[in-house]
Design a protein around this motif. Structure first.
Motif, short mmCIF file in Angstrom:
data_model
loop_
_atom_site.label_atom_id
_atom_site.label_comp_id
_atom_site.label_asym_id
_atom_site.label_seq_id
_atom_site.Cartn_x
_atom_site.Cartn_y
_atom_site.Cartn_z
N PHE A 1 -40.45 -34.38 -28.96
CA PHE A 1 -41.65 -33.66 -28.27
C PHE A 1 -41.93 -34.17 -27.31
CE2 PHE A 1 -41.74 -34.79 -32.91
CZ PHE A 1 -41.91 -33.81 -33.50
N ALA A 2 -41.34 -33.43 -26.16
CA ALA A 2 -41.36 -33.12 -24.94
C ALA A 2 -41.40 -31.71 -24.09
CB ALA A 2 -40.21 -34.14 -23.73
N ARG A 3 -41.93 -31.69 -23.14
CA ARG A 3 -42.26 -30.36 -22.27
C ARG A 3 -41.80 -30.42 -21.58
NH1 ARG A 3 -46.27 -26.60 -24.20
NH2 ARG A 3 -47.29 -27.46 -26.43
N SER A 4 -40.87 -29.78 -19.99
CA SER A 4 -40.50 -29.28 -19.05
C SER A 4 -40.15 -27.78 -18.88
CB SER A 4 -38.52 -29.93 -19.40
OG SER A 4 -38.53 -30.91 -19.62
N ASN A 5 -40.56 -27.75 -16.81
CA ASN A 5 -40.87 -26.42 -16.78
C ASN A 5 -39.01 -26.15 -16.27
OD1 ASN A 5 -43.67 -26.34 -16.90
ND2 ASN A 5 -43.71 -27.10 -15.32
N PHE A 6 -38.85 -24.98 -16.30
CA PHE A 6 -38.02 -24.73 -15.84
C PHE A 6 -38.26 -23.27 -14.70
CE2 PHE A 6 -36.40 -26.36 -19.80
CZ PHE A 6 -35.29 -27.09 -19.23
N SER A 7 -37.29 -22.90 -13.50
CA SER A 7 -37.31 -22.07 -12.81
C SER A 7 -36.23 -20.81 -13.14
CB SER A 7 -36.86 -22.28 -11.46
OG SER A 7 -35.60 -23.05 -11.61
N VAL A 8 -36.56 -19.69 -12.50
CA VAL A 8 -35.58 -18.76 -12.75
C VAL A 8 -34.25 -19.13 -12.98
CG1 VAL A 8 -34.72 -16.26 -12.36
CG2 VAL A 8 -37.13 -16.92 -11.59
N GLN A 9 -33.49 -20.36 -11.75
CA GLN A 9 -32.41 -20.67 -11.33
C GLN A 9 -32.28 -21.19 -12.87
OE1 GLN A 9 -35.02 -20.26 -9.34
NE2 GLN A 9 -34.56 -19.01 -7.24
N GLN A 10 -32.69 -21.89 -12.55
CA GLN A 10 -31.92 -23.07 -13.85
C GLN A 10 -31.90 -22.24 -14.67
OE1 GLN A 10 -35.47 -25.37 -13.69
NE2 GLN A 10 -34.08 -27.01 -13.52
N ILE A 11 -32.60 -21.60 -15.64
CA ILE A 11 -33.01 -20.49 -16.60
C ILE A 11 -31.43 -19.81 -16.99
CG2 ILE A 11 -33.52 -18.61 -18.55
CD1 ILE A 11 -34.80 -21.17 -19.07
N GLU A 12 -31.35 -19.17 -15.31
CA GLU A 12 -30.10 -18.45 -15.24
C GLU A 12 -28.63 -19.03 -15.36
OE1 GLU A 12 -31.65 -14.48 -12.21
OE2 GLU A 12 -30.97 -16.73 -11.17
N LEU A 13 -28.52 -20.21 -14.70
CA LEU A 13 -27.98 -20.98 -15.06
C LEU A 13 -27.74 -21.78 -16.42
CD1 LEU A 13 -25.41 -22.47 -13.33
CD2 LEU A 13 -27.04 -24.61 -13.24
N ALA A 14 -28.75 -21.53 -16.95
CA ALA A 14 -28.60 -21.84 -18.36
C ALA A 14 -28.03 -20.23 -18.73
CB ALA A 14 -29.70 -22.62 -19.09
N LEU A 15 -27.54 -19.93 -19.17
CA LEU A 15 -27.71 -18.37 -19.91
C LEU A 15 -26.30 -17.58 -19.30
CD1 LEU A 15 -27.79 -16.07 -21.81
CD2 LEU A 15 -29.17 -14.54 -19.73
N ARG A 16 -25.75 -18.19 -18.00
CA ARG A 16 -24.37 -17.87 -17.68
C ARG A 16 -23.44 -18.77 -18.11
NH1 ARG A 16 -26.23 -17.12 -12.84
NH2 ARG A 16 -25.88 -19.50 -12.17
N LYS A 17 -24.01 -20.18 -17.95
CA LYS A 17 -22.71 -21.31 -19.06
C LYS A 17 -22.47 -21.21 -20.27
CE LYS A 17 -24.71 -25.33 -18.08
NZ LYS A 17 -25.86 -27.00 -18.03
N PHE A 18 -23.82 -20.51 -20.89
CA PHE A 18 -23.98 -20.65 -22.34
C PHE A 18 -22.86 -18.96 -23.05
CE2 PHE A 18 -24.97 -18.36 -26.09
CZ PHE A 18 -24.98 -18.47 -27.52
N ILE A 19 -22.93 -18.20 -21.92
CA ILE A 19 -22.21 -17.00 -21.97
C ILE A 19 -20.53 -17.79 -22.21
CG2 ILE A 19 -21.58 -14.79 -20.91
CD1 ILE A 19 -25.04 -13.85 -21.18
N GLN A 20 -20.62 -17.69 -20.57
CA GLN A 20 -19.01 -18.06 -20.40
C GLN A 20 -18.61 -19.42 -21.56
OE1 GLN A 20 -19.54 -20.73 -16.58
NE2 GLN A 20 -19.38 -18.11 -15.74
N SER A 21 -19.70 -20.44 -21.57
CA SER A 21 -18.56 -21.83 -23.16
C SER A 21 -18.21 -20.86 -23.89
CB SER A 21 -19.99 -22.62 -22.85
OG SER A 21 -21.13 -22.30 -23.74
N HIS A 22 -18.83 -19.25 -24.80
CA HIS A 22 -18.66 -18.91 -25.61
C HIS A 22 -18.41 -17.55 -26.35
CE1 HIS A 22 -22.00 -21.80 -27.19
NE2 HIS A 22 -21.49 -22.21 -27.57
#
Length: 106
Positions: free
Chosen positions: A47-68
């Motif tokens: 039950f927590a909230r966090s803000n993410f920058s463009v760079q953080q979301i780009e990194l998350a998407l890149r990590k997900f795609i590369q790992s999968h």
């Protein structure tokens, strides 16, 4: 119990949603790529909230795609992988427009 992870734009409108049962390990994948393991309470989000920058979301998407990309199909065979990718893409779209996206872990 379960993991509901929601993305919001600056006006508070929900723009992304991912849902996992409490025993679904794919919830861990999304927490991991978002570098938000501290918001994982085990059977649900913390039950927590966090803000993410463009760079953080780009990194998350890149990590997900590369790992999968070699282990799993991202083209529709695994519904959890599809929902994670769509969640991240929706969050990225808002972050690019508004500079950030808010994610709530419930």
């Amino acid at each position: 119990m379960g993991h509901d992870i929601l993305g919001y734009d600056q006006s508070g409108k929900q723009i992304a949603y991912a849902r996992f049962s409490m025993s679904n390990y794919n919830a861990d994948v999304l927490y991991n790529v978002l570098d938000s393991e501290e918001h994982n309470a085990g059977v649900s989000g913390a039950f927590a909230r966090s803000n993410f920058s463009v760079q953080q979301i780009e990194l998350a998407l890149r990590k997900f795609i590369q790992s999968h990309e070699n282990k799993y199909s991202l083209k529709g065979n695994d519904p959890d992988n599809v929902q994670i990718k769509k969640f991240l893409e929706n969050c990225l779209e808002i972050a690019e427009k508004e500079g950030k996206v808010e994610v709530c872990f419930m």
